[in-house]
Scaffold this motif. Sequence first.
Motif, PDB file in Angstrom:
ATOM      1  N   VAL A  46      -5.166  -7.910  -2.854  1.00  0.00           N
ATOM      2  CA  VAL A  46      -4.155  -6.860  -2.769  1.00  0.00           C
ATOM      3  C   VAL A  46      -2.931  -7.482  -2.110  1.00  0.00           C
ATOM      4  CG1 VAL A  46      -3.554  -4.586  -1.843  1.00  0.00           C
ATOM      5  CG2 VAL A  46      -5.920  -5.067  -2.506  1.00  0.00           C
ATOM      6  N   GLU A  47      -1.780  -7.355  -2.748  1.00  0.00           N
ATOM      7  CA  GLU A  47      -0.532  -7.877  -2.186  1.00  0.00           C
ATOM      8  C   GLU A  47       0.377  -6.709  -1.820  1.00  0.00           C
ATOM      9  OE1 GLU A  47       1.221 -10.417  -5.161  1.00  0.00           O
ATOM     10  OE2 GLU A  47      -0.077 -12.094  -4.614  1.00  0.00           O
ATOM     11  N   TRP A  48       0.730  -6.612  -0.546  1.00  0.00           N
ATOM     12  CA  TRP A  48       1.673  -5.602  -0.085  1.00  0.00           C
ATOM     13  C   TRP A  48       3.013  -6.299   0.111  1.00  0.00           C
ATOM     14  CZ3 TRP A  48       1.326  -0.376   1.021  1.00  0.00           C
ATOM     15  CH2 TRP A  48       0.086   0.195   0.778  1.00  0.00           C
ATOM     16  N   ALA A  49       3.803  -6.367  -0.939  1.00  0.00           N
ATOM     17  CA  ALA A  49       5.095  -7.046  -0.868  1.00  0.00           C
ATOM     18  C   ALA A  49       6.105  -6.300  -1.720  1.00  0.00           C
ATOM     19  CB  ALA A  49       4.954  -8.483  -1.359  1.00  0.00           C
ATOM     20  N   ASN A  50       7.356  -6.346  -1.321  1.00  0.00           N
ATOM     21  CA  ASN A  50       8.427  -5.746  -2.108  1.00  0.00           C
ATOM     22  C   ASN A  50       8.817  -6.687  -3.231  1.00  0.00           C
ATOM     23  OD1 ASN A  50       8.952  -3.233  -0.842  1.00  0.00           O
ATOM     24  ND2 ASN A  50       9.724  -4.365   0.919  1.00  0.00           N
ATOM     25  N   PRO A  51       9.266  -6.219  -4.351  1.00  0.00           N
ATOM     26  CA  PRO A  51       9.557  -4.815  -4.622  1.00  0.00           C
ATOM     27  C   PRO A  51       8.350  -4.012  -5.085  1.00  0.00           C
ATOM     28  CG  PRO A  51      10.261  -6.114  -6.484  1.00  0.00           C
ATOM     29  CD  PRO A  51       9.727  -7.073  -5.450  1.00  0.00           C
ATOM     30  N   HIS A  52       7.225  -4.680  -5.414  1.00  0.00           N
ATOM     31  CA  HIS A  52       6.038  -3.967  -5.885  1.00  0.00           C
ATOM     32  C   HIS A  52       4.787  -4.518  -5.231  1.00  0.00           C
ATOM     33  CE1 HIS A  52       8.235  -2.066  -9.176  1.00  0.00           C
ATOM     34  NE2 HIS A  52       8.783  -3.241  -9.420  1.00  0.00           N
ATOM     35  N   ALA A  53       3.907  -3.616  -4.814  1.00  0.00           N
ATOM     36  CA  ALA A  53       2.574  -4.034  -4.394  1.00  0.00           C
ATOM     37  C   ALA A  53       1.788  -4.360  -5.665  1.00  0.00           C
ATOM     38  CB  ALA A  53       1.890  -2.913  -3.611  1.00  0.00           C
ATOM     39  N   ARG A  54       0.762  -5.183  -5.533  1.00  0.00           N
ATOM     40  CA  ARG A  54      -0.045  -5.575  -6.697  1.00  0.00           C
ATOM     41  C   ARG A  54      -1.519  -5.551  -6.320  1.00  0.00           C
ATOM     42  NH1 ARG A  54       3.973  -7.243  -9.914  1.00  0.00           N
ATOM     43  NH2 ARG A  54       2.796  -7.782 -11.748  1.00  0.00           N
ATOM     44  N   GLU A  72       0.602  -3.924 -11.347  1.00  0.00           N
ATOM     45  CA  GLU A  72       1.766  -3.634 -10.514  1.00  0.00           C
ATOM     46  C   GLU A  72       1.697  -2.180 -10.073  1.00  0.00           C
ATOM     47  OE1 GLU A  72       6.114  -2.747 -11.971  1.00  0.00           O
ATOM     48  OE2 GLU A  72       5.850  -4.915 -11.777  1.00  0.00           O
ATOM     49  N   MET A  73       2.118  -1.941  -8.830  1.00  0.00           N
ATOM     50  CA  MET A  73       2.205  -0.580  -8.312  1.00  0.00           C
ATOM     51  C   MET A  73       3.609  -0.361  -7.761  1.00  0.00           C
ATOM     52  SD  MET A  73      -1.524   0.022  -6.590  1.00  0.00           S
ATOM     53  CE  MET A  73      -1.191  -0.851  -5.104  1.00  0.00           C
ATOM     54  N   GLY A  74       3.811   0.739  -7.060  1.00  0.00           N
ATOM     55  CA  GLY A  74       5.104   1.010  -6.443  1.00  0.00           C
ATOM     56  C   GLY A  74       5.335   0.114  -5.242  1.00  0.00           C
ATOM     57  N   SER A  75       6.427   0.350  -4.555  1.00  0.00           N
ATOM     58  CA  SER A  75       6.739  -0.418  -3.350  1.00  0.00           C
ATOM     59  C   SER A  75       5.773  -0.027  -2.235  1.00  0.00           C
ATOM     60  CB  SER A  75       8.167  -0.130  -2.897  1.00  0.00           C
ATOM     61  OG  SER A  75       8.264   1.205  -2.413  1.00  0.00           O
ATOM     62  N   PRO A  76       5.537  -0.917  -1.277  1.00  0.00           N
ATOM     63  CA  PRO A  76       4.650  -0.558  -0.159  1.00  0.00           C
ATOM     64  C   PRO A  76       5.088   0.727   0.553  1.00  0.00           C
ATOM     65  CG  PRO A  76       5.007  -2.916  -0.162  1.00  0.00           C
ATOM     66  CD  PRO A  76       5.939  -2.342  -1.204  1.00  0.00           C
ATOM     67  N   LEU A 123      -5.874   7.830  -5.674  1.00  0.00           N
ATOM     68  CA  LEU A 123      -4.519   7.702  -5.150  1.00  0.00           C
ATOM     69  C   LEU A 123      -3.564   7.370  -6.283  1.00  0.00           C
ATOM     70  CD1 LEU A 123      -5.367   5.571  -1.999  1.00  0.00           C
ATOM     71  CD2 LEU A 123      -4.474   7.903  -1.972  1.00  0.00           C
ATOM     72  N   PHE A 124      -2.403   7.990  -6.261  1.00  0.00           N
ATOM     73  CA  PHE A 124      -1.393   7.668  -7.261  1.00  0.00           C
ATOM     74  C   PHE A 124      -0.726   6.360  -6.861  1.00  0.00           C
ATOM     75  CE2 PHE A 124      -2.115  12.166  -7.777  1.00  0.00           C
ATOM     76  CZ  PHE A 124      -2.324  12.210  -9.147  1.00  0.00           C
ATOM     77  N   ALA A 125      -0.391   5.549  -7.853  1.00  0.00           N
ATOM     78  CA  ALA A 125       0.044   4.175  -7.599  1.00  0.00           C
ATOM     79  C   ALA A 125       1.551   3.993  -7.585  1.00  0.00           C
ATOM     80  CB  ALA A 125      -0.590   3.242  -8.632  1.00  0.00           C
ATOM     81  N   GLY A 126       2.309   5.061  -7.618  1.00  0.00           N
ATOM     82  CA  GLY A 126       3.758   4.939  -7.521  1.00  0.00           C
ATOM     83  C   GLY A 126       4.369   4.220  -8.708  1.00  0.00           C
TER      84      GLY A 126
END
Length: 135
Positions: A46-54, A72-76, A123-126
């Motif tokens: 799991v990567e919590w980085a801008n602009p998108h978490a992955r 790809e997901m939304g921003s953290p 959970l919704f992924a943004g």
Amino acid sequence: MKTKSHYGLAVLTVILTAIPVFAHHSFSAEFDSTKVVTLTGIVTKVEWANPHARIYMDVKDDKGKVVNWDFEMGSPNGLMRLGWRRDSLKNGDEITVNGTLAKNAPNVGNARSVTLVKTGKRLFAGSSEGEPASQ
């Protein structure tokens, strides 16, 4: 002379500020909202980085071969507003991801939602998709 240097500094500031805007992609440039996918597998990273978490996850294909997927997901920050925490997913968790496929990359998608198999928590992924296609 002072006016020219202030003007030059203002132009440089505008250019440097605009670079991240041009670097970011639109959803439709990379993903196909008509190609919906739902996969269940094991979280590998799991990567919590801008602009998108992955989320990276291992999924068995039709032949039993394990394939690593990248979602790809939304921003953290956006994910935290949707109820995520940095520890919401851990390596080894079994999850189901619903999302859309990338247009030009195999085993890549944009997640709409993530469900923890063990607890059923969803959970919704943004997603940057906007209006999702029918599921």
